[in-house]
Scaffold this motif. Sequence first.
Motif, PDB file in Angstrom:
ATOM      1  N   THR A 156      39.773  87.005  11.555  1.00  0.00           N
ATOM      2  CA  THR A 156      40.729  87.112  10.446  1.00  0.00           C
ATOM      3  C   THR A 156      40.071  87.227   9.075  1.00  0.00           C
ATOM      4  OG1 THR A 156      40.973  84.710  10.316  1.00  0.00           O
ATOM      5  CG2 THR A 156      42.567  85.913  11.689  1.00  0.00           C
ATOM      6  N   THR A 157      38.762  87.045   9.005  1.00  0.00           N
ATOM      7  CA  THR A 157      38.079  87.221   7.717  1.00  0.00           C
ATOM      8  C   THR A 157      37.668  88.678   7.499  1.00  0.00           C
ATOM      9  OG1 THR A 157      35.858  86.761   8.589  1.00  0.00           O
ATOM     10  CG2 THR A 157      37.170  84.865   7.825  1.00  0.00           C
ATOM     11  N   LYS A 158      37.885  89.522   8.478  1.00  0.00           N
ATOM     12  CA  LYS A 158      37.503  90.935   8.393  1.00  0.00           C
ATOM     13  C   LYS A 158      38.758  91.786   8.268  1.00  0.00           C
ATOM     14  CE  LYS A 158      33.068  90.302  10.234  1.00  0.00           C
ATOM     15  NZ  LYS A 158      32.671  89.304   9.304  1.00  0.00           N
ATOM     16  N   ALA A 159      39.015  92.253   7.060  1.00  0.00           N
ATOM     17  CA  ALA A 159      40.240  93.015   6.777  1.00  0.00           C
ATOM     18  C   ALA A 159      40.379  94.237   7.679  1.00  0.00           C
ATOM     19  CB  ALA A 159      40.276  93.421   5.306  1.00  0.00           C
ATOM     20  N   ALA A 160      39.290  94.899   7.999  1.00  0.00           N
ATOM     21  CA  ALA A 160      39.355  96.094   8.851  1.00  0.00           C
ATOM     22  C   ALA A 160      39.832  95.736  10.263  1.00  0.00           C
ATOM     23  CB  ALA A 160      37.996  96.785   8.905  1.00  0.00           C
ATOM     24  N   MET A 161      39.383  94.594  10.782  1.00  0.00           N
ATOM     25  CA  MET A 161      39.843  94.163  12.108  1.00  0.00           C
ATOM     26  C   MET A 161      41.321  93.800  12.080  1.00  0.00           C
ATOM     27  SD  MET A 161      36.823  91.843  13.837  1.00  0.00           S
ATOM     28  CE  MET A 161      37.472  91.940  15.513  1.00  0.00           C
ATOM     29  N   VAL A 162      41.732  93.127  11.023  1.00  0.00           N
ATOM     30  CA  VAL A 162      43.144  92.759  10.880  1.00  0.00           C
ATOM     31  C   VAL A 162      43.996  94.026  10.848  1.00  0.00           C
ATOM     32  CG1 VAL A 162      44.863  91.668   9.378  1.00  0.00           C
ATOM     33  CG2 VAL A 162      42.641  90.573   9.740  1.00  0.00           C
ATOM     34  N   GLU A 163      43.571  95.008  10.091  1.00  0.00           N
ATOM     35  CA  GLU A 163      44.324  96.260   9.994  1.00  0.00           C
ATOM     36  C   GLU A 163      44.362  96.980  11.344  1.00  0.00           C
ATOM     37  OE1 GLU A 163      46.577  99.447   8.492  1.00  0.00           O
ATOM     38  OE2 GLU A 163      46.358  97.355   7.927  1.00  0.00           O
TER      39      GLU A 163
END
Length: 127
Positions: free
Chosen positions: A68-75
Amino acid sequence: MAAVSRFTNRVVLVTGANRGIGLRLVQCISAGSVRQVIATCRVPGAATLLQACRAEHKDRVTILPLDTTKAAMVESVRKEVEAKWGCLDILINNAGIATKGHPREPVLTADPVHAGDIARQAFTLPC
């Protein structure tokens, strides 16, 4: 069991689902008549109890990798949720960070762009 019935026919995403509270939430919710539980954690392959839950409830549990600290993974997860289920009814932001010395040693100081904020913004999918 009344509380679990609130998840009937819902699409639910649980972050930090590999152990503890997140795992137990996935186990309880998937035992009911939920439409889909999307269980996320950083390393799904190492989450043996979560994998067992998935094996028991194949049609209702999906496990996706997510930091959840990686915006690209969340997206990326948001796009997958939208493509497969159209919307997200319930987001349970349970992900956290712990250290060996917790609670004696604090983990981190909060920063203004906290992971929960990233996830909340990214997972705003209208139903």
